[in-house]
Every structure is written in C-alpha cells, then in structure tokens.
Design a protein around this motif. Structure first.
Motif, mmCIF file in Angstrom:
data_model
loop_
_atom_site.group_PDB
_atom_site.id
_atom_site.type_symbol
_atom_site.label_atom_id
_atom_site.label_comp_id
_atom_site.label_asym_id
_atom_site.label_seq_id
_atom_site.Cartn_x
_atom_site.Cartn_y
_atom_site.Cartn_z
ATOM 1 N N ARG A 186 0.842 -1.205 0.000
ATOM 2 C CA ARG A 186 0.000 0.000 0.000
ATOM 3 C C ARG A 186 0.871 1.246 0.000
ATOM 4 N NH1 ARG A 186 -2.949 -1.051 5.835
ATOM 5 N NH2 ARG A 186 -1.061 -1.113 7.098
ATOM 6 N N PHE A 187 0.280 2.345 -0.511
ATOM 7 C CA PHE A 187 1.054 3.567 -0.770
ATOM 8 C C PHE A 187 0.206 4.780 -0.400
ATOM 9 C CE2 PHE A 187 2.259 0.215 -3.606
ATOM 10 C CZ PHE A 187 3.639 0.273 -3.680
ATOM 11 N N ILE A 188 0.883 5.795 0.103
ATOM 12 C CA ILE A 188 0.231 7.095 0.321
ATOM 13 C C ILE A 188 0.603 7.967 -0.880
ATOM 14 C CG2 ILE A 188 0.221 9.164 1.783
ATOM 15 C CD1 ILE A 188 0.946 7.166 4.138
ATOM 16 N N VAL A 189 -0.403 8.546 -1.532
ATOM 17 C CA VAL A 189 -0.159 9.222 -2.805
ATOM 18 C C VAL A 189 -0.476 10.717 -2.690
ATOM 19 C CG1 VAL A 189 -0.687 9.248 -5.275
ATOM 20 C CG2 VAL A 189 -0.789 7.082 -4.007
ATOM 21 N N ALA A 190 0.558 11.553 -2.837
ATOM 22 C CA ALA A 190 0.366 13.001 -2.753
ATOM 23 C C ALA A 190 0.512 13.618 -4.137
ATOM 24 C CB ALA A 190 1.356 13.618 -1.771
ATOM 25 N N THR A 191 -0.529 13.432 -4.924
ATOM 26 C CA THR A 191 -0.665 14.152 -6.195
ATOM 27 C C THR A 191 -2.138 14.098 -6.557
ATOM 28 O OG1 THR A 191 0.203 14.460 -8.439
ATOM 29 C CG2 THR A 191 -0.159 12.184 -7.743
ATOM 30 N N GLU A 192 -2.512 14.662 -7.680
ATOM 31 C CA GLU A 192 -3.918 14.710 -8.083
ATOM 32 C C GLU A 192 -4.473 13.288 -8.133
ATOM 33 O OE1 GLU A 192 -7.523 15.842 -10.356
ATOM 34 O OE2 GLU A 192 -6.212 14.094 -10.514
ATOM 35 N N SER A 193 -5.714 13.130 -7.666
ATOM 36 C CA SER A 193 -6.224 11.778 -7.420
ATOM 37 C C SER A 193 -6.535 10.982 -8.697
ATOM 38 C CB SER A 193 -7.470 11.851 -6.533
ATOM 39 O OG SER A 193 -8.444 12.668 -7.158
ATOM 40 N N GLY A 194 -6.531 11.625 -9.853
ATOM 41 C CA GLY A 194 -6.787 10.890 -11.102
ATOM 42 C C GLY A 194 -5.782 9.776 -11.346
ATOM 43 N N ILE A 195 -4.574 9.945 -10.847
ATOM 44 C CA ILE A 195 -3.521 8.934 -11.057
ATOM 45 C C ILE A 195 -3.882 7.612 -10.358
ATOM 46 C CG2 ILE A 195 -2.164 9.673 -9.045
ATOM 47 C CD1 ILE A 195 -0.661 8.384 -12.319
ATOM 48 N N LEU A 196 -4.750 7.677 -9.350
ATOM 49 C CA LEU A 196 -5.097 6.446 -8.621
ATOM 50 C C LEU A 196 -5.748 5.417 -9.544
ATOM 51 C CD1 LEU A 196 -6.517 7.920 -5.278
ATOM 52 C CD2 LEU A 196 -4.191 7.189 -5.781
ATOM 53 N N HIS A 197 -6.446 5.887 -10.566
ATOM 54 C CA HIS A 197 -7.113 4.965 -11.495
ATOM 55 C C HIS A 197 -6.088 4.079 -12.189
ATOM 56 C CE1 HIS A 197 -9.889 3.407 -14.423
ATOM 57 N NE2 HIS A 197 -9.222 3.945 -15.429
ATOM 58 N N LYS A 198 -5.052 4.698 -12.746
ATOM 59 C CA LYS A 198 -4.031 3.896 -13.451
ATOM 60 C C LYS A 198 -3.229 3.049 -12.465
ATOM 61 C CE LYS A 198 -3.685 3.938 -17.956
ATOM 62 N NZ LYS A 198 -5.044 3.508 -18.202
ATOM 63 N N MET A 199 -2.964 3.615 -11.274
ATOM 64 C CA MET A 199 -2.225 2.833 -10.278
ATOM 65 C C MET A 199 -3.002 1.573 -9.925
ATOM 66 S SD MET A 199 -0.639 5.720 -7.731
ATOM 67 C CE MET A 199 0.885 6.575 -8.163
ATOM 68 N N GLN A 200 -4.309 1.746 -9.724
ATOM 69 C CA GLN A 200 -5.130 0.592 -9.346
ATOM 70 C C GLN A 200 -5.224 -0.415 -10.489
ATOM 71 O OE1 GLN A 200 -6.534 0.919 -5.809
ATOM 72 N NE2 GLN A 200 -5.881 -1.120 -6.415
ATOM 73 N N GLN A 201 -5.293 0.090 -11.734
ATOM 74 C CA GLN A 201 -5.324 -0.826 -12.893
ATOM 75 C C GLN A 201 -4.004 -1.595 -13.008
ATOM 76 O OE1 GLN A 201 -6.223 1.644 -16.321
ATOM 77 N NE2 GLN A 201 -8.354 0.961 -16.349
ATOM 78 N N ALA A 202 -2.894 -0.870 -12.787
ATOM 79 C CA ALA A 202 -1.579 -1.506 -12.935
ATOM 80 C C ALA A 202 -1.291 -2.471 -11.783
ATOM 81 C CB ALA A 202 -0.490 -0.438 -13.003
ATOM 82 N N CYS A 203 -1.854 -2.177 -10.611
ATOM 83 C CA CYS A 203 -1.556 -2.974 -9.405
ATOM 84 C C CYS A 203 -2.867 -3.311 -8.698
ATOM 85 C CB CYS A 203 -0.672 -2.182 -8.446
ATOM 86 S SG CYS A 203 0.703 -1.329 -9.202
ATOM 87 N N PRO A 204 -3.657 -4.228 -9.257
ATOM 88 C CA PRO A 204 -4.980 -4.490 -8.680
ATOM 89 C C PRO A 204 -4.947 -5.017 -7.246
ATOM 90 C CG PRO A 204 -4.502 -5.987 -10.533
ATOM 91 C CD PRO A 204 -3.385 -4.995 -10.481
ATOM 92 N N ASP A 205 -3.823 -5.599 -6.836
ATOM 93 C CA ASP A 205 -3.771 -6.158 -5.485
ATOM 94 C C ASP A 205 -3.207 -5.181 -4.452
ATOM 95 O OD1 ASP A 205 -4.727 -8.495 -6.543
ATOM 96 O OD2 ASP A 205 -2.709 -9.255 -6.991
ATOM 97 N N LYS A 206 -2.843 -3.983 -4.903
ATOM 98 C CA LYS A 206 -2.259 -3.014 -3.962
ATOM 99 C C LYS A 206 -3.296 -1.949 -3.590
ATOM 100 C CE LYS A 206 2.411 -3.813 -5.735
ATOM 101 N NZ LYS A 206 3.656 -3.255 -6.280
ATOM 102 N N THR A 207 -3.018 -1.252 -2.507
ATOM 103 C CA THR A 207 -3.951 -0.229 -2.016
ATOM 104 C C THR A 207 -3.299 1.144 -2.133
ATOM 105 O OG1 THR A 207 -4.830 -1.830 -0.451
ATOM 106 C CG2 THR A 207 -5.319 0.478 -0.001
ATOM 107 N N PHE A 208 -4.055 2.101 -2.652
ATOM 108 C CA PHE A 208 -3.525 3.455 -2.822
ATOM 109 C C PHE A 208 -4.359 4.418 -1.985
ATOM 110 C CE2 PHE A 208 -2.258 0.951 -6.440
ATOM 111 C CZ PHE A 208 -0.894 1.186 -6.440
ATOM 112 N N ILE A 209 -3.667 5.119 -1.108
ATOM 113 C CA ILE A 209 -4.356 5.990 -0.144
ATOM 114 C C ILE A 209 -4.078 7.440 -0.532
ATOM 115 C CG2 ILE A 209 -4.515 6.584 2.309
ATOM 116 C CD1 ILE A 209 -2.870 3.682 2.497
ATOM 117 N N PRO A 210 -5.108 8.180 -0.983
ATOM 118 C CA PRO A 210 -4.838 9.566 -1.376
ATOM 119 C C PRO A 210 -4.523 10.436 -0.165
ATOM 120 C CG PRO A 210 -7.184 9.068 -1.596
ATOM 121 C CD PRO A 210 -6.519 7.798 -1.146
#
Ligand code: 13P
Ligand code: SF4
Length: 320
Positions: free
Chosen positions: A239-263
């Motif tokens: 899992r990752f804490i993501v400090a940028t615009e939240s649109g990137i979470l879509h591609k992150m989740q597609q690329a890493c379906p088993d990981k968690t992204f926390i805006p």
C-alpha cells in the motif's frame, strides 16, 4: 445497480459508441493525462504524463485530429508539435492555475531584470512564456535537463517554485525561481501525511515535485505521475500514500490491482481527495461533442510558435 447496468441506463454506452465512430470518421487520436476522469483514460489511445504526451504528439503519424483530454497548455504543446493537425480540447475552460501564475509580460520583465541567465521553464506555461524560454522541462525530465547545464550556468527557472526549489536542493544549484505554484499540489500538508503515516507506517509516500518542501521531505519517492506509477508497480510494498492529483489512482489501481492506494488529504477540503477542477472539466460527453463539432480548437499565434517550438524541441532532444 451494477456497473454494466448503470453504463447502459445513463447513456454512457451510446456516448462511447459515438466517440469510437467519430474517431474513425475524423481520423483522430485521443491523448489523455493521468489526471482526467477514469472513463476518459479508458477510451484514450494513449495515457501519459506531460513528457510522454509531448513525445507521443511529436510522433502521432497521419492522424488529422488530435484531441487532448487534459488542459490548455498541453493542447498548445500538441499544436506546437503538430502544426498541421487540428488540435481539440474538450472544454475550452480547462486551464491551469500554475500556467496562470506566470503572465508572459511579467515573465519578460523578470528576464530583462536578470540578464545573463539561461531561461528554463516548466511545460505548464502559456505559449508566450515558452517563446521566452531557452528550454522547457516537465516534472519527468527537469532534474536531468538542469544537470545537463554547465555547473556555473546562471539559470532562471519558472514558474513552479516548489519544483524549482526541489531541483535546487537535489543539484546544489541556486536557480532564480519564479514565484508560481499549482493550487492542487500546494494543498498537501506535512501534517496530513504524518497522520496517514501513523495509520499506515508500512506505506511508502509517493509525492509529486509540485508539492511544498515539507511534504517532499516525507517522500519515499518524488517524481512525475509516470515515475510514481512506475515506482508503485515495481515496489514490493502493498500500500502507498499518494500526494498528487487523485486521477492517477485509477491507473495505479489498474496496474496494481492487489495493492492499495491511499490519497493524501488536502488541507482545506473535507472531500478527502485532491482533484484538479480544470482536468475534471473533461467529460465523455464533451469529448464526443468536440469530435463532432471540430471545436473547441486550440491554435497558437504563429509569431510565437516558432520560438516556442524551439524550446519544446530542445527538451525532447535532451530527453532521449
Ligand atoms: P506530470 O504530468 O509531469 O506528472 O505533471 C503533472 C501536472 O501537474 C500536469 O498538469
Ligand atoms: Fe495545472 Fe495543477 Fe491542474 Fe496540473 S494539477 S493542470 S499544474 S492546476
């Protein structure tokens, strides 16, 4: 209501069919930035960060029309690189607070007031600023390009003061910084990230370099949207804490379906997400309408285009 039914019921499926048909009819290519809505990223021919989108535009081939699902400065950059093609932006109001923070006339005075400097500008600028610049950079290549300059070069860097300060810190240089910033990235705070870190101590912190220095100091990885995506894909962390615009979470989740992204939360909002309102002006319906109408079209003043193109070309050359 399940997703398939919702798509059918709200007319989205019909809009998507129209876009596919119009794209063929108009020989169009659709480019999208990671910050636009997920459905636009999914229908685009190519999704990328600012650097990759410029590189893609430079090699777009025999398409007659390029639609930039992003913001105005990105469409302007595409037009500089594809002067013979029709360049469309689904919403003419999709601007950028960072680009707006650097008026070309004010920037020209700043350059005159500080003679003898090489002028390096972030691509998030109006074309008038690009025309005043010796070379452009994106967040993906800024460090490399600044490092390619002679060690004693006097440099003006604009408009993002956070990116400029980050590069100064990494390189030990003392570039003269324009005082501009992005309203989205300015909203992240060290306090907000420290709080998340207490809850998720194992989560690496991914930070875009447009964020303020106290936030950058908490980062495990600082990089462009593409670099943050690559880091998340390659990291063994779950899992990752993501400090940028939240649109990137879509591609992150597609690329890493088993990981968690926390805006990471913005400081002055209760919505729990960080969105660029300009990027979010792009919608599927507006994409369809702009393809159908051939408008809004983005053009560039020919008097500025040649000089601006030179600074874009220099960037692409140094990014190979
Ligand atoms: P990159 O696409 O270089 O990551 O920049 C993010 C941004 O703010 C674009 O507007
Ligand atoms: Fe501009 Fe910031 Fe939006 Fe990027 S996120 S387009 S820099 S306002």
């Amino acid at each position: 209501m399940d997703k398939a039914c919702k798509v059918a019921c709200d007319g989205t499926a019909a809009i998507i069919e129209d876009i596919k048909r119009l794209k063929e009819e108009k020989k169009a290519v659709i480019l999208a930035h990671y910050y636009v809505r997920p459905e636009l990223q999914d229908i685009a021919d190519y999704v990328g960060d600012s650097l990759a989108l410029a590189q893609k535009a430079a090699a777009v081939g025999d398409a007659r029309t390029v639609v930039m699902c992003g913001v105005h400065f990105m469409a302007e950059t595409v037009k500089l690189l594809c002067p013979d093609k029709t360049v469309l932006l689904p919403d003419a109001d999709a601007g950028c607070s960072l680009a707006d923070s650097c008026d070309p006339d004010d920037f020209a005075r700043f350059i005159v007031d500080h003679p003898g400097h090489t002028v390096i500008s972030y691509v998030n600028t109006p074309v008038g600023v690009k025309a005043l610049s010796d070379i452009l950079v994106t967040s993906g290549n800024a460090l490399k390009i600044v490092e390619s300059m002679p060690a004693d070069a006097k440099i003006i860097f604009g408009p993002d003061r956070n990116l400029g300060a980050y590069i100064n810190a990494c390189t030990g240089r003392d570039m003269l910084l324009w005082d501009g910033a992005c309203h989205v990235h300015e909203r992240f705070s060290a306090e907000g990230i420290i709080k998340l870190k207490e809850e998720f101590p194992d989560a690496p912190v991914l930070v875009h370099p447009e964020c303020p220095r106290p936030v950058l100091l908490l980062a495990d990885k600082v990089g462009s949207t593409a670099a943050l995506l690559a880091y998340a894909s390659e990291s063994p962390a779950g899992r990752f804490i993501v400090a940028t615009e939240s649109g990137i979470l879509h591609k992150m989740q597609q690329a890493c379906p088993d990981k968690t992204f926390i805006p990471a939360p913005p400081t002055d909002s209760t919505c729990g997400c960080n969105e660029c309102a300009y990027m979010k002006l792009n919608t599927l319906a507006k994409l369809r309408d702009c393809l159908a109408a051939g408008a809004p079209e983005v053009t560039v003043d020919p008097a500025l285009a040649a000089r601006a193109r030179r600074s874009v070309d220099r960037m692409l050359e140094l990014s190979k």
